[in-house]
Scaffold this motif. Structure first.
Motif, PDB file in Angstrom:
ATOM      1  N   THR A   1       0.610  -1.420   0.063  1.00 58.10           N
ATOM      2  CA  THR A   1      -0.157   0.069  -0.042  1.00 58.10           C
ATOM      3  C   THR A   1       0.329   1.809   0.031  1.00 58.10           C
ATOM      4  OG1 THR A   1      -0.009  -0.186   2.431  1.00 58.10           O
ATOM      5  CG2 THR A   1      -1.826  -1.142   0.960  1.00 58.10           C
ATOM      6  N   GLN A   2       1.960   1.246   0.380  1.00 61.64           N
ATOM      7  CA  GLN A   2       2.800   2.188   0.356  1.00 61.64           C
ATOM      8  C   GLN A   2       4.157   1.937  -1.277  1.00 61.64           C
ATOM      9  OE1 GLN A   2       3.303  -0.331   3.513  1.00 61.64           O
ATOM     10  NE2 GLN A   2       1.761   0.907   4.746  1.00 61.64           N
ATOM     11  N   LYS A   3       3.677   1.503  -1.546  1.00 68.37           N
ATOM     12  CA  LYS A   3       4.213   1.696  -3.378  1.00 68.37           C
ATOM     13  C   LYS A   3       5.437   1.177  -3.313  1.00 68.37           C
ATOM     14  CE  LYS A   3       1.192   4.011  -5.350  1.00 68.37           C
ATOM     15  NZ  LYS A   3       0.951   5.635  -6.326  1.00 68.37           N
ATOM     16  N   PHE A   4       5.468   0.168  -1.996  1.00 64.76           N
ATOM     17  CA  PHE A   4       7.142  -0.539  -2.061  1.00 64.76           C
ATOM     18  C   PHE A   4       7.169  -2.286  -2.729  1.00 64.76           C
ATOM     19  CE2 PHE A   4       8.054   1.140   3.124  1.00 64.76           C
ATOM     20  CZ  PHE A   4       8.059   2.614   2.452  1.00 64.76           C
ATOM     21  N   ILE A   5       8.474  -2.226  -3.291  1.00 63.75           N
ATOM     22  CA  ILE A   5       8.121  -3.608  -4.820  1.00 63.75           C
ATOM     23  C   ILE A   5       8.904  -4.416  -3.442  1.00 63.75           C
ATOM     24  CG2 ILE A   5       8.877  -4.803  -6.147  1.00 63.75           C
ATOM     25  CD1 ILE A   5       9.404  -1.522  -7.477  1.00 63.75           C
ATOM     26  N   THR A   6       7.859  -5.494  -3.572  1.00 67.09           N
ATOM     27  CA  THR A   6       8.063  -6.566  -2.397  1.00 67.09           C
ATOM     28  C   THR A   6       8.414  -7.986  -3.367  1.00 67.09           C
ATOM     29  OG1 THR A   6       5.643  -7.318  -1.569  1.00 67.09           O
ATOM     30  CG2 THR A   6       6.798  -5.656  -0.209  1.00 67.09           C
ATOM     31  N   ALA A   7       7.983  -8.312  -4.224  1.00 69.06           N
ATOM     32  CA  ALA A   7       8.362  -8.880  -5.523  1.00 69.06           C
ATOM     33  C   ALA A   7       7.644  -9.090  -6.318  1.00 69.06           C
ATOM     34  CB  ALA A   7       7.362 -10.724  -4.474  1.00 69.06           C
ATOM     35  N   MET A   8       8.301 -10.006  -6.979  1.00 67.96           N
ATOM     36  CA  MET A   8       7.802 -10.481  -8.855  1.00 67.96           C
ATOM     37  C   MET A   8       7.082 -11.518  -9.107  1.00 67.96           C
ATOM     38  SD  MET A   8      11.520 -11.523 -10.613  1.00 67.96           S
ATOM     39  CE  MET A   8      12.769 -12.481  -9.630  1.00 67.96           C
ATOM     40  N   GLU A   9       6.301 -11.414 -10.132  1.00 66.80           N
ATOM     41  CA  GLU A   9       5.112 -12.550 -10.572  1.00 66.80           C
ATOM     42  C   GLU A   9       5.865 -12.451 -12.063  1.00 66.80           C
ATOM     43  OE1 GLU A   9       1.352 -11.805  -9.390  1.00 66.80           O
ATOM     44  OE2 GLU A   9       1.545 -11.323  -7.464  1.00 66.80           O
TER      45      GLU A   9
END
Length: 1530
Positions: free
Chosen positions: A1305-1313
């Motif tokens: 929600t804070q527009k942090f990138i945590t993973a890729m799909e």
């Protein structure tokens, strides 16, 4: 071994022996704790053998076993070998009557401001010469026992029944002088035996007689600095007649049981206070006299025993006087060695973890709220505690091992013992605090006040069994629902609170009233002090009552918890629920009844109340008990009239709902509820087979079933299935014992049965309705048969149709009705089986099944009737045909009569007759068709052709042409010759004359036969007239040209020499009479010129007319408020066509009269074309750049181009706003300087485009993956730098395997799909905002973190592969990692198999692996797992083929070409490398997603070889863009 010799052996640095290579390889593990044989002596080991890897224990030393006898007997062995016989049973037996520390203090001599004498002389004193000064006597500080140096236990210090001290009146003198004198004369008067018999019972004597004195205690107990003794040495030895008991220092204190001596309270003076001057002088005098003679008394008031006591000195309170020996510690030079052994030699597995009970005990000292509010501090504390615990246990284990001298020698670590001193204390530092506390409790807390004691007594006497919950009544009512349970507790709590308020509080108020004098006696006389004291008193009373009230609440909660915790073992059961054993035969009553019910919305079963709700109910019950006694008023409200002035709370404090006590009780009950939740949850499986009945979709499925056409057999199967379910459900128990619960399934069972019956009823009702409808349709069909058969046909068509219908009944409809009757019969049998038929349905069924017998006579009568009507119709048709043939012959004769008609004057009459005959021919054709149709319907063999109709039409045609030509020429000739000349068009005249002449010529040929003399004469006459008129056609063509203007008539008049300009009413006939034939050539030339000029004029006018209706089309552009040009293709086509036409017209020699006009028109068209072309180019560029420069981020990065675009945008908006006012094309392009503005804007847009391209090129050079994006896509990304989500649609082009990124929600990138929705967590979080709007920068971080994440995941997967089954392992990691890590281990395993000759065994293992994966694929898997395993099977099959090939060719070395030519994966230095032959390429860690792959063939292997060798050449420079794993994994 003595310490002296030990110290000599351990002299110097300790040498730790190390084994040689042979011993490292072949030495058994069982002797690794011993020094190696190859080491020089003395040699010391690096690790003690302190643990035994067996089932006995892993936390008890090996030699512990030989000392263990009982459960608690091993306690002493944890401290020293001397205590090996020291157990907890000994501690209990020998300390239960020992003095407490406080009692020992009062019985010990001490200094005071008032010189007190020792206690009464009823105890004998030890001889001074027997006092100990050595260091070998040990005192057990825990049990106040003295131990010898050998660990033998001396008898304990015994506590008298009532320890008292005599009053002290003089300095050092006895209280009773007679007693002192008697003691001097005969010291044996107060023997230990008499004292023991007076003050100790026989049990104590018998218990202590088993201990004997140690004769080996040294007598030099006094040290060189002045001896001191333990205060215990002032008491007598227990056994009589033995001097060794006095030597042992084990004494007991007694008093004269019948002396009647009163012992007043004793108060001491702190140590820092000094004696009075007189006392000092007296003491000094006594000391000097005592120094002269030990036995003589310089002070007559002191006996020798008293002087001996006075000579004893005591160490300060902080001096160590532990009974047991303190743990030995290494010498300073060996401390490093000691801690090294504790850290390294004691393996972590030797130290057991901290138990859960210990942690819970520790948590008990910390409020729960603190633990919840400070989790980090709690975690840090637990970590520190665990570290300290493990270090302490390690040192304890090492200390225990080092108690063995042999271990000290072997490890080279001497541990000298520490001496322990036996001594008394010169006062205790806490004595004054105890006295102050005693005074505070008496005078401030009123603990000893009679009122307090009476309140406490009365409460314990009357209300000791008081509870806020009536457990017996509740037990009698069990099982109950939670609602009843709650109401019961609410009622009992309310009654209990009222009881306390009306009885207990009243009793306490009456008590204080009755003891008012006692209360007043404790109060001071001063008013203010009395008020404060009284406030303290009632606060103390309230505090006591609060404690009693809390105790009652706690006991109530405890009773509830005890009631519930009986069922803590839970109700879990194995296999299926047996109603004849186990839980079904309960031994305890079930406290709670709850219900099973359906949850149709979720298609599941649920409990009412649910288990969380039950926990909430019990929490509410506990809260009810707690809250019920909250409002009990304090006693002041009953004793005093005004309590508003009091500062204290108006109610008695009790337990709060948020206290840990309450929370703990709730947790315990919650644990019981949860432990009893497994059985009901498992019991739900009983109803799993009936899930069809409580699914949400069941009703819809039944509706779908009955809405479709299904055979009756399927209905029977469904109904029988439901009936079976209902029968089975009826046989299920309605009350299911579940230990703590009684599960009530009665309502649910009944609901299931009702549901089954409802579904059955629905299907039966459907069949009933369908059967009724079906039967009525059958009856309706029979009615229709009767109705149609009885119908009277009105025409032949109906008659024939009716005949066909009746003839087809027996083999058609009636036959099909018999089949339907069979279906109706099956329906009726079904309904008779499963339903009750009403009377109306029975009537319908009866009518249906009687129709076949009633319909046959009706059909037979209809057949006879129709045959008669058919014969009548045939006769009627014959009469009609005769009349029609007579009419045809009559009209054929009329046509033949036209052969003799030739009068031109009667042409109109002839024409009218021919038109009438034409209409009759059409009527004859229709009548013929009707007759033929009747013939066909009546079944006649042939149909009449009636060729007379064709003959009439054929004969009529030439007469039509003849007389229509005559009429047409007559009318046209009159119009041409007598009408106005200016209205005659020469072209029309010429065309009409030619057509008429050709028709007349053809008719002369047709009528050439002698039988057509009249028509022949008429056609020849018409032809002659036309040929005569054609003579004037050249002159008519020259004069009747529509292009001739006045100037042309003037030219003609000039040429002929007369004025021939016609007037509006001048006829052609008059002009032809002027004789202009001789000027025909001149007139033709002028007329030709006029025609061509007229053609040019018409073309120019038409072009202008075309543009008058042409308009530009505009559409609104987004929300910009302006419109843009659209649908301009028609304008462009028209413009191009008119430009070409204009250019052609300008080249014509006849353009002279219109030259100026055509030039203006040409200029206007060319300007319009230039304007439109520039307009479209500017619009295209503006539409492309407007969204780009609409972003403030882009304008900030390229400000020069931004300014230029703002100027262009201003021009563009003005032009478009002006254009939409009037959209006509000619008006729009006539704007002032429109073309010039557009051309200027176009040049500026070119410059803007160049600057933009340079900007994009810089971005691509910084992040090369941008080269995979078009300019539009890249600009879309760069124009929204604040929204990283706009990059998502273009990620696939930058990263082959990444479909999207996961944002928080804070527009942090945590993973890729991936596109297959495979998710890989990033090794670290990426914050796009940190890039400050530079998209390429955080995308570069994505690239780096992608590779880092895959690298870390691969490392974890490679490490996890050997530890779990391969079938589980392949499902735990991303597909790409599974393939690569599997290949890594395959490479390593094949290398080992080649090296040790195990290829054949490994081939069998590979086959098993492939079979296992195939079995998994055939099972139930997720879509993602199926893709992974599909690709893995391809790899595994190829790997198996490679192993088979290596085995078949006899590969014997890992360096053989057959092996190194394979594609091999290696995991080296936490990185994956791919090798093939002599080339090594690093795995690029480019994420490829999870996709399938094609089969691997020999050609694929050759591609691998070529690809690896190519990528190994770094001069190619392609490995950066095309990662290795891209071509390896794909």
């Amino acid at each position: 071994m003595p310490h002296k010799s030990s110290s000599q052996r351990f002299k110097g640095a300790t040498f730790i022996a190390q084994p040689n290579e042979f011993e490292l390889k072949y030495r058994p593990n069982s002797i690794k704790h011993l020094p190696p044989l190859s080491a020089p002596q003395p040699a010391y080991s690096d690790a003690p053998k302190i643990l035994e890897q067996g089932s006995f224990t892993k936390s008890v030393p090996t030699k512990e076993k030989k000392y263990v006898r009982r459960v608690s007997d091993s306690i002493g062995n944890n401290y020293s070998p001397r205590a090996r016989t020291f157990t907890t049973s000994h501690i209990y037996e020998n300390t239960k009557l020992a003095y407490t520390v406080e009692e020992t203090y009062f019985l010990a001599p001490r200094k005071s401001a008032r010189t007190y004498s020792p206690p009464c002389t009823s105890r004998s004193l030890p001889d001074k010469s027997r006092r100990y000064s050595g260091t070998e006597v040990l005192v057990d500080g825990n049990s106040y026992r003295t131990l010898s140096e050998h660990g033998d236990v001396y008898p304990p210090i015994l506590r008298p029944a009532t320890p008292t001290l005599p009053p002290i009146k003089n300095k050092g003198a006895f209280a009773c002088k007679d007693d002192a004198e008697d003691l001097q004369k005969d010291p044996s008067v107060f023997s230990e035996h008499d004292i023991a018999s007076d003050y100790f019972d026989s049990e104590i004597d018998d218990r202590n007689n088993g201990y004997e004195a140690d004769e080996d205690i040294p007598k030099n107990y006094m040290d060189n600095k002045g001896g001191w003794e333990s205060r215990e040495s002032l008491s007598y030895s227990q056994t009589t007649g033995s001097s060794s008991e006095a030597d042992s220092g084990l004494v007991k204190t007694t008093t004269a049981g019948n002396s009647g001596i009163f012992i007043p309270e004793m108060k001491t003076v702190p140590e820092h206070e000094t004696l009075d001057d007189d006392d000092d002088e007296r003491q000094e005098g006594c000391s000097e006299n005592h120094g002269a003679s030990h036995r003589a008394l310089s002070c007559p008031s002191h006996s020798p025993e008293t002087l001996a006591c006075l000579e004893i000195t005591y160490p300060p309170w902080y001096f160590s006087t532990h009974g047991l020996s303190r743990p030995a510690t290494p010498e300073p030079e060996n401390k490093e060695r000691y801690y090294q052994l504790a850290e390294i030699a004691i393996e972590p597995s030797m130290v057991g973890p901290i138990t859960k009970d210990t942690l819970n005990g520790i948590y008990g000292f910390v409020p729960r709220q603190l633990r919840i509010n400070h989790p980090l501090a709690l975690k840090a504390f637990l970590k520190d505690m665990d570290t300290d615990y493990r270090e302490a246990v390690r040192r304890a284990i090492l200390n225990y091992v080092l108690l063995d001298p042999n271990e000290q020698l072997r490890l080279g670590l001497p541990m000298p013992e520490k001496p322990s001193n036996l001594a008394g204390r010169d006062g205790f530092p806490w004595h004054n605090s105890v006295n102050n506390a005693r005074e505070f409790m008496t005078n401030d807390l009123f603990i000893t006040h009679p009122v307090m004691r009476e309140i406490l007594y009365r409460f314990e006497h009357k209300y000791s069994n008081f509870r806020l919950i009536d457990i017996p009544c509740l037990r009698a009512a069990m099982p109950v629902t939670m609602e009843v349970f709650l109401k019961h507790v609410q009622h009992s709590s309310k009654a209990g609170a009222q009881l306390l308020e009306h009885r207990w509080l009243s009793d306490c108020s009456d008590l204080i009233n009755d003891m008012r004098e006692t209360v007043e006696a404790w109060m001071p006389s001063d008013t203010e002090a009395r008020s404060n004291k009284m406030e303290h008193f009632f606060n103390s009373v309230a505090s006591l009552m609060s404690g009693l009230l809390r105790r009652a609440v706690e006991r109530s909660i405890t009773d509830l918890v005890d009631l519930v915790e009986i069922y803590l073992q839970g109700n879990d059961y194995n296999s299926s629920y047996n109603i004849l054993s186990g839980l079904a035969l309960p031994t305890l009553v079930h406290p709670v009844t709850f219900f099973m019910e359906q949850n149709v919305e979720e298609s599941t079963l649920q409990f009412r109340p649910s288990f969380p709700d039950i926990c909430d109910y019990f929490s509410l019950i506990i809260d009810t008990m707690v809250v019920s006694v909250r409002r009990l008023p304090r006693l002041e409200s009953n004793l005093f009239h005004s309590v508003e002035d009091l500062n204290q709370p108006a109610t008695i404090l009790s337990v709060e709902v948020d206290e840990e006590l309450v929370e703990t009780a709730k947790d315990k009950i919650r644990a019981v509820v949860l432990s009893n939740s497994h059985g009901p949850k498992k019991y739900r499986e009983v109803y799993k087979r009936y899930a069809y009945l409580f699914k949400k979709e069941t009703v819809m499925e039944v509706q779908k079933f009955i809405n479709k056409d299904h055979p009756l057999r399927e209905y029977v199967e469904a109904i029988e299935k439901l009936k079976t379910m209902a029968s089975e459900i009826n046989s299920l128990p309605v009350f299911v014992p579940m230990h703590f619960f009684l599960l009530d399934c009665s309502g649910f069972n009944q609901w299931l049965v009702d549901t089954a019956r409802q579904l059955i009823g629905t299907m039966v009702q459907k069949i009933a309705e369908m059967s009724n409808k079906f039967n009525r349709q059958i009856c309706k069909q029979y009615d229709n048969i009767v109705k149609k058969s009885s119908y009277q046909a009105e025409n032949t068509r109906e008659l024939v149709q009716l005949i066909d219908y009746v003839e087809g009944l027996k083999v058609g409809e009636m036959h099909s009705l018999l089949d339907k009757l069979e279906i109706a019969l099956a329906n009726m049998m079904f309904l008779m089986e499963y339903a009750y038929l009403p009377k109306e349905d029975i009537i319908v069924h009866n009518t249906t099944f009687t129709w076949p017998d009633r319909i046959i006579p009706i059909v037979r009568n209809a057949e006879n009737k129709l045959q008669k009507e058919h014969d009548i119709a045939c006769n009627r048709l014959k009469d009609w045909k005769k009349r029609f043939e007579s009419t045809l012959k009559e009209y054929l004769k009329k046509i033949k009569d036209f052969n003799g008609k030739d009068r031109m004057s009667e042409a109109d009459k002839y024409m009218a007759e021919l038109e009438d005959i034409g209409q009759k021919i059409e009527e004859f054709q229709d009548e013929k068709l009707r007759i033929n149709r009747e013939e066909q319907m009546l079944g006649l063999e042939t149909q009449t052709e009636y060729r007379e109709i064709e003959e009439i039409a054929l004969r009529k045609e030439p007469y039509d042409k003849l007389w229509s030509t005559a009429v047409t020429f007559h009318l046209a000739h009159d119009k041409w010759m007598n009408g106005p000349l200016l209205e005659v068009n020469a072209e029309d005249v010429e065309e009409g004359v030619q057509n008429l002449w050709r028709t007349a010529y053809k008719l002369t040929k047709v009528f050439g036969h002698p039988d057509f003399k009249g028509p022949m004469r008429a056609s020849a006459t018409i032809k002659a007239k036309l040929e005569k008129f054609k003579i004037n056609m050249p002159l008519i063509s020259a004069l009747c040209n529509p292009g001739i203007k006045d100037r042309h008539w003037e030219m003609m008049s000039e040429k002929v020499g007369m004025d021939i300009m016609p007037k509006e009413d001048t006829p052609l006939f008059d002009v032809l009479q002027l004789g202009l034939e001789k000027f025909l050539d001149v007139l033709m030339g002028i007329s030709s010129q006029a025609s061509k000029e007229y053609a040019l004029e018409k073309a120019l006018k038409k072009m202008k007319d075309d543009w008058e209706g042409m308009q530009f089309q505009f559409v609104g552009y987004k929300d910009s408020g302006i419109s843009i040009l659209s649908s301009f293709d028609d304008i462009q086509v028209l413009l191009e066509d008119h430009i070409v036409k204009t250019m052609t017209m300008k080249g014509s020699p006849f353009i002279g009269p219109f030259e100026e006009e055509i030039n203006k028109w040409d200029l206007m068209l060319h300007r319009m074309k230039a304007t439109l072309d520039s307009w479209l180019r500017v619009q295209a560029a503006w539409l492309y750049l407007e969204p780009i420069f609409g972003s403030q981020d882009i304008r900030n990065q390229i400000p020069v181009e931004g300014k230029m675009f703002e100027e262009v945008d201003e021009h563009w908006r003005k032009i478009m706003l002006k254009s939409v006012e009037n959209t006509k094309a000619l008006i729009v392009v006539s704007q002032d300087a429109m073309l010039e503005k557009l051309q200027y804007s176009e040049s500026m847009l070119d410059d803007i485009q160049k600057g933009l391209n340079n900007y994009l090129e810089k971005k691509r050079l910084f992040f090369p993956r941008f080269f995979f994006l078009s300019n539009d896509e890249l600009l879309e990304i760069l124009s929204e730098t604040k929204d990283p989500l706009r990059v998502q649609p273009h990620l696939k082009k930058c990263f082959e395997g990444i479909e999207c990124l996961t944002f928080t929600t804070q527009k942090f990138i945590t993973a890729m799909e991936s596109a297959e929705r495979e998710r890989v967590e990033f090794a670290r979080t990426i914050v796009p905002a940190d890039a400050h709007g530079l998209v390429e920068r955080w995308l570069q971080q994505v690239e780096e973190v992608m590779k880092l994440s895959l690298r870390e995941v691969m490392g974890k997967a490679v490490n996890a592969y050997p530890n779990i089954d391969r079938e589980e392992w392949v499902l735990q990691w991303p597909g790409q990692i599974v393939l690569a890590a599997s290949q890594i281990h395959w490479t390593a395993e094949v290398t080992q198999a080649i090296r040790y000759g195990g290829l054949r065994a490994y081939l069998a293992r590979s086959n098993k692996q492939v079979e296992a994966i195939v079995a998994m694929v055939r099972g139930k898997l997720t879509k993602m797992a199926r893709i992974t395993l599909g690709a893995l099977i391809v790899i595994d099959v190829h790997a198996r083929d490679v192993i088979n090939n290596l085995h078949s060719i006899g590969t014997a070395s890992p360096h053989d070409f057959s092996w190194i030519s394979q594609l091999r994966y290696y995991y080296e230095e936490a990185a994956c490398n791919v090798r093939m032959i002599t080339t090594m390429v690093a795995y690029a860690y480019e994420y490829l997603g999870n996709s399938g792959r094609l089969v691997i063939t020999p050609l694929t292997d050759r591609c691998y070889s070529k690809g690896v060798s190519t990528r190994g050449d770094h001069s190619l420079g392609v490995s950066e863009i095309f990662p290795v794993n891209d071509f390896v994994c794909n």
